[in-house]
Design a protein around this motif. Structure first.
Motif, PDB file in Angstrom:
ATOM      1  N   GLY A  31       0.680  -1.296   0.006  1.00 18.79           N
ATOM      2  CA  GLY A  31       0.116  -0.140   0.103  1.00 18.79           C
ATOM      3  C   GLY A  31       0.842   1.291  -0.124  1.00 18.79           C
ATOM      4  N   PHE A  32       0.377   2.411  -0.791  1.00 18.69           N
ATOM      5  CA  PHE A  32       1.360   3.425  -0.954  1.00 18.69           C
ATOM      6  C   PHE A  32       0.337   4.563  -0.473  1.00 18.69           C
ATOM      7  CE2 PHE A  32       3.707   6.254  -4.157  1.00 18.69           C
ATOM      8  CZ  PHE A  32       4.414   6.661  -3.136  1.00 18.69           C
ATOM      9  N   LEU A  33       0.749   5.261   0.844  1.00 18.56           N
ATOM     10  CA  LEU A  33      -0.354   5.985   1.585  1.00 18.56           C
ATOM     11  C   LEU A  33       0.266   7.297   1.713  1.00 18.56           C
ATOM     12  CD1 LEU A  33      -1.543   3.560   4.380  1.00 18.56           C
ATOM     13  CD2 LEU A  33      -2.351   3.732   1.869  1.00 18.56           C
ATOM     14  N   THR A 179       4.461  -8.018  -8.611  1.00 16.33           N
ATOM     15  CA  THR A 179       4.776  -6.718  -7.821  1.00 16.33           C
ATOM     16  C   THR A 179       3.471  -6.064  -7.721  1.00 16.33           C
ATOM     17  OG1 THR A 179       6.950  -7.093  -8.187  1.00 16.33           O
ATOM     18  CG2 THR A 179       6.260  -5.055  -7.378  1.00 16.33           C
ATOM     19  N   VAL A 180       3.033  -5.671  -6.767  1.00 14.61           N
ATOM     20  CA  VAL A 180       1.813  -4.866  -6.611  1.00 14.61           C
ATOM     21  C   VAL A 180       1.722  -3.830  -5.758  1.00 14.61           C
ATOM     22  CG1 VAL A 180      -0.978  -4.848  -6.407  1.00 14.61           C
ATOM     23  CG2 VAL A 180       0.234  -7.043  -7.032  1.00 14.61           C
ATOM     24  N   LEU A 181       1.784  -2.607  -6.303  1.00  9.90           N
ATOM     25  CA  LEU A 181       1.820  -1.192  -5.551  1.00  9.90           C
ATOM     26  C   LEU A 181       0.508  -0.541  -5.841  1.00  9.90           C
ATOM     27  CD1 LEU A 181       3.508   0.803  -3.860  1.00  9.90           C
ATOM     28  CD2 LEU A 181       4.219   1.853  -6.216  1.00  9.90           C
ATOM     29  N   VAL A 182      -0.251  -0.340  -4.698  1.00 12.11           N
ATOM     30  CA  VAL A 182      -1.693   0.253  -5.104  1.00 12.11           C
ATOM     31  C   VAL A 182      -1.703   1.440  -3.748  1.00 12.11           C
ATOM     32  CG1 VAL A 182      -2.297  -1.402  -3.320  1.00 12.11           C
ATOM     33  CG2 VAL A 182      -3.997  -0.052  -4.710  1.00 12.11           C
ATOM     34  N   SER A 183      -2.046   2.539  -4.523  1.00 11.58           N
ATOM     35  CA  SER A 183      -2.550   3.808  -3.483  1.00 11.58           C
ATOM     36  C   SER A 183      -3.952   3.872  -3.303  1.00 11.58           C
ATOM     37  CB  SER A 183      -1.818   4.993  -4.295  1.00 11.58           C
ATOM     38  OG  SER A 183      -2.819   5.760  -5.153  1.00 11.58           O
ATOM     39  N   SER A 184      -4.116   4.329  -1.980  1.00  9.16           N
ATOM     40  CA  SER A 184      -5.547   4.385  -1.660  1.00  9.16           C
ATOM     41  C   SER A 184      -5.761   5.249  -0.424  1.00  9.16           C
ATOM     42  CB  SER A 184      -6.108   3.122  -1.297  1.00  9.16           C
ATOM     43  OG  SER A 184      -7.405   3.233  -0.616  1.00  9.16           O
ATOM     44  N   HIS A 185      -6.840   6.162  -0.210  1.00 12.52           N
ATOM     45  CA  HIS A 185      -7.135   6.887   0.865  1.00 12.52           C
ATOM     46  C   HIS A 185      -7.992   6.006   1.648  1.00 12.52           C
ATOM     47  CE1 HIS A 185      -6.183  10.291  -1.797  1.00 12.52           C
ATOM     48  NE2 HIS A 185      -5.290  10.634  -0.618  1.00 12.52           N
ATOM     49  N   LEU A 186      -8.407   4.919   1.273  1.00 10.04           N
ATOM     50  CA  LEU A 186      -9.393   4.065   2.214  1.00 10.04           C
ATOM     51  C   LEU A 186      -8.510   3.130   2.931  1.00 10.04           C
ATOM     52  CD1 LEU A 186     -12.033   3.283  -0.561  1.00 10.04           C
ATOM     53  CD2 LEU A 186     -12.053   4.931   1.085  1.00 10.04           C
ATOM     54  N   MET A 187      -8.539   3.696   4.564  1.00  6.05           N
ATOM     55  CA  MET A 187      -7.434   2.962   5.158  1.00  6.05           C
ATOM     56  C   MET A 187      -7.966   1.693   5.588  1.00  6.05           C
ATOM     57  SD  MET A 187      -4.949   4.847   5.714  1.00  6.05           S
ATOM     58  CE  MET A 187      -5.017   5.498   4.155  1.00  6.05           C
ATOM     59  N   ALA A 188      -9.395   1.514   5.963  1.00  3.64           N
ATOM     60  CA  ALA A 188      -9.775   0.336   6.090  1.00  3.64           C
ATOM     61  C   ALA A 188      -9.738  -0.854   5.151  1.00  3.64           C
ATOM     62  CB  ALA A 188     -11.690   0.386   6.417  1.00  3.64           C
ATOM     63  N   GLU A 189      -9.771  -0.207   3.918  1.00  2.00           N
ATOM     64  CA  GLU A 189      -9.535  -1.283   2.836  1.00  2.00           C
ATOM     65  C   GLU A 189      -8.047  -1.774   2.543  1.00  2.00           C
ATOM     66  OE1 GLU A 189     -10.281  -3.764  -0.235  1.00  2.00           O
ATOM     67  OE2 GLU A 189     -11.757  -2.738   1.086  1.00  2.00           O
ATOM     68  N   MET A 190      -7.076  -0.670   2.854  1.00  2.00           N
ATOM     69  CA  MET A 190      -5.741  -1.230   2.890  1.00  2.00           C
ATOM     70  C   MET A 190      -5.376  -2.112   4.093  1.00  2.00           C
ATOM     71  SD  MET A 190      -3.761   0.042   0.548  1.00  2.00           S
ATOM     72  CE  MET A 190      -4.862  -0.557  -0.453  1.00  2.00           C
ATOM     73  N   ALA A 191      -6.165  -1.891   5.211  1.00  2.00           N
ATOM     74  CA  ALA A 191      -5.981  -3.045   6.164  1.00  2.00           C
ATOM     75  C   ALA A 191      -6.205  -4.156   5.986  1.00  2.00           C
ATOM     76  CB  ALA A 191      -6.676  -2.639   7.438  1.00  2.00           C
ATOM     77  N   ALA A 194      -3.333  -4.864   1.931  1.00  2.00           N
ATOM     78  CA  ALA A 194      -2.013  -4.474   1.919  1.00  2.00           C
ATOM     79  C   ALA A 194      -1.295  -5.580   2.918  1.00  2.00           C
ATOM     80  CB  ALA A 194      -1.569  -3.174   2.205  1.00  2.00           C
ATOM     81  N   ASP A 195      -0.106  -5.963   2.478  1.00  2.17           N
ATOM     82  CA  ASP A 195       0.734  -6.531   3.277  1.00  2.17           C
ATOM     83  C   ASP A 195       2.071  -5.713   3.789  1.00  2.17           C
ATOM     84  OD1 ASP A 195      -0.027  -9.414   2.721  1.00  2.17           O
ATOM     85  OD2 ASP A 195       0.495  -8.923   0.749  1.00  2.17           O
ATOM     86  N   ASP A 208       8.121   2.774   6.205  1.00  2.00           N
ATOM     87  CA  ASP A 208       8.370   1.522   5.083  1.00  2.00           C
ATOM     88  C   ASP A 208       8.379   0.405   6.190  1.00  2.00           C
ATOM     89  OD1 ASP A 208       8.991  -0.320   3.494  1.00  2.00           O
ATOM     90  OD2 ASP A 208      10.702   0.766   2.556  1.00  2.00           O
ATOM     91  N   THR A 209       6.858  -0.430   6.101  1.00  2.00           N
ATOM     92  CA  THR A 209       6.807  -1.301   7.104  1.00  2.00           C
ATOM     93  C   THR A 209       5.766  -2.094   6.891  1.00  2.00           C
ATOM     94  OG1 THR A 209       6.582  -1.713   9.504  1.00  2.00           O
ATOM     95  CG2 THR A 209       5.448   0.120   8.726  1.00  2.00           C
ATOM     96  N   THR A 210       5.552  -3.247   7.707  1.00  2.12           N
ATOM     97  CA  THR A 210       4.530  -4.202   7.534  1.00  2.12           C
ATOM     98  C   THR A 210       2.970  -3.239   8.140  1.00  2.12           C
ATOM     99  OG1 THR A 210       4.653  -5.238   9.684  1.00  2.12           O
ATOM    100  CG2 THR A 210       5.651  -6.169   7.660  1.00  2.12           C
ATOM    101  N   VAL A 211       1.911  -3.852   7.527  1.00  5.37           N
ATOM    102  CA  VAL A 211       0.719  -3.435   8.137  1.00  5.37           C
ATOM    103  C   VAL A 211       0.570  -3.620   9.696  1.00  5.37           C
ATOM    104  CG1 VAL A 211      -1.856  -3.733   8.055  1.00  5.37           C
ATOM    105  CG2 VAL A 211      -0.489  -3.456   5.669  1.00  5.37           C
ATOM    106  N   GLU A 212       1.078  -4.834  10.129  1.00  5.47           N
ATOM    107  CA  GLU A 212       0.971  -5.185  11.450  1.00  5.47           C
ATOM    108  C   GLU A 212       1.813  -4.422  12.206  1.00  5.47           C
ATOM    109  OE1 GLU A 212       1.545  -9.338  14.155  1.00  5.47           O
ATOM    110  OE2 GLU A 212       1.984  -9.324  12.233  1.00  5.47           O
ATOM    111  N   ALA A 213       3.032  -4.230  11.697  1.00  2.00           N
ATOM    112  CA  ALA A 213       3.967  -3.140  12.703  1.00  2.00           C
ATOM    113  C   ALA A 213       3.600  -2.006  12.561  1.00  2.00           C
ATOM    114  CB  ALA A 213       5.247  -3.419  12.112  1.00  2.00           C
ATOM    115  N   PHE A 214       2.919  -1.382  11.762  1.00  4.47           N
ATOM    116  CA  PHE A 214       2.594   0.122  11.397  1.00  4.47           C
ATOM    117  C   PHE A 214       1.317   0.331  12.539  1.00  4.47           C
ATOM    118  CE2 PHE A 214      -0.125   3.528   9.576  1.00  4.47           C
ATOM    119  CZ  PHE A 214       1.033   4.443   9.320  1.00  4.47           C
ATOM    120  N   ALA A 215       0.339  -0.561  12.605  1.00  5.73           N
ATOM    121  CA  ALA A 215      -0.778  -0.467  13.719  1.00  5.73           C
ATOM    122  C   ALA A 215      -0.250  -0.859  14.851  1.00  5.73           C
ATOM    123  CB  ALA A 215      -2.010  -1.188  13.359  1.00  5.73           C
ATOM    124  N   ARG A 216       0.101   0.111  15.691  1.00  6.99           N
ATOM    125  CA  ARG A 216       1.029  -0.290  16.951  1.00  6.99           C
ATOM    126  C   ARG A 216      -0.024  -0.812  17.825  1.00  6.99           C
ATOM    127  NH1 ARG A 216       2.526   4.622  15.067  1.00  6.99           N
ATOM    128  NH2 ARG A 216       4.863   4.832  14.425  1.00  6.99           N
TER     129      ARG A 216
END
Length: 301
Positions: A31-33, A179-191, A194-195, A208-216
């Motif tokens: 995910g590119f946020l 390789t998949v790079l996707v930008s979005s403003h929909l955070m719930a969808e990215m959760a 995205a990996d 620049d991290t994983t989804v799991e690590a980003f959501a502390r």
């Protein structure tokens, strides 16, 4: 693989992208946020050779995009779903792209079926709804069966069924090793999609991290029939414990200690636990906290 190294883009006194470096690896959805104006689309345009960088470079599959021998077989992109001649039918639009890239005409019907547009393939693109235009843009991106996909807001205008479909498709393509790079403003969808995450603000990389690590971690959920007693024990231990519910099995939201510490304390005190789960902040909450100082346009509160 996408490689971005020291990429910058300046428009006069304005720096849209500022010394950006990251890699996008195959086999996962990245995910590119970033807030509006963060430089996401400009970065994607430079990766695709549509804009020349002021400094740095971007490579796709080891080469600048312009050096790729068969661009549509290597890279599929959706940046602007409206970039279609309005008088062309969906099928003719894809046939033109296929012909210019030496792709089989059979592939046109395959991607029309894949994105669900077979029934309207004869209709002019100018009469398409926003959601139908998005599906046609995705069909064009997939036409060359590419190894790399860059998708800018791909779920924009899609109905719930369409959102689930594109989410499933992106994860399937990544599972195939693409390789998949996707930008979005929909955070719930990215959760859900995205990996990994690349987060930018004011043109600079901030995560620049994983989804799991980003959501502390955001505390521990404890469900126990001894909530009142255990809450007192936790507070005495130095934690904070907020009770929810008024019957057996009520919950405690515990902060200030880790889940293993809660478990050890419960065992020592003979407390029965029905659930012990680390809680995480939502992706949206984590994103808002990280980018709060970088929002370009903020409504009054």
């Amino acid at each position: 693989m996408i490689e971005v190294e020291g990429l910058s883009k300046r428009y006069g006194p304005v720096t849209a992208v500022d010394d950006l470096t990251f890699d996008v690896a195959p086999g996962s959805v990245t995910g590119f946020l970033g807030p509006n104006g963060a430089g996401k689309t400009t970065t994607m345009r430079m990766i695709l050779g549509l804009d020349a960088p002021s400094a740095g470079q971007a490579r796709v599959l080891g080469s600048p995009f312009a050096d790729l021998a068969a661009p549509m077989r290597a890279v599929g992109a959706l940046l602007d779903a409206g970039a279609v001649h309005p008088q062309r039918t969906a099928r003719d639009h894809l046939r033109c792209l296929a012909s210019s890239n030496r792709l089989s005409p059979r592939r046109v019907d395959e991607v029309l079926d894949l994105v669900g547009l077979t029934a309207v393939a004869h209709r002019r693109a100018g009469a398409f709804s926003l959601g139908m235009s998005q599906r046609l843009g995705l069909a064009a991106a997939l036409l060359g069966d590419p190894e790399v996909l860059l998708l800018d807001e791909p779920v924009n205008g899609l109905d719930p069924e369409g959102i689930v479909w594109i989410r499933t498709l992106m994860r399937q393509l990544a599972a195939e090793g693409r390789t998949v790079l996707v930008s979005s403003h929909l955070m719930a969808e990215m959760a859900l999609t995205a990996d990994r995450l690349i987060v930018v603000a004011r043109g600079r990389l901030i995560a620049d991290t994983t989804v799991e690590a980003f959501a502390r971690p955001d505390g521990v959920l404890v469900r126990t029939p001894d909530a009142r007693t255990f809450a007192g024990t936790l507070v005495a231990y130095g934690a904070s414990a907020v009770r929810h519910g008024e019957q057996d099995g009520e919950e405690l939201i515990v902060t200030g200690v880790t889940a293993p510490e809660v478990g050890r304390l419960a065992a020592a005190e003979g407390i029965v636990l029905h659930e012990l789960t680390p809680r995480r902040a939502s992706l949206e909450a984590a994103f808002m906290a990280l980018t709060r100082e970088s929002v370009e346009f903020e409504a009054a509160r």
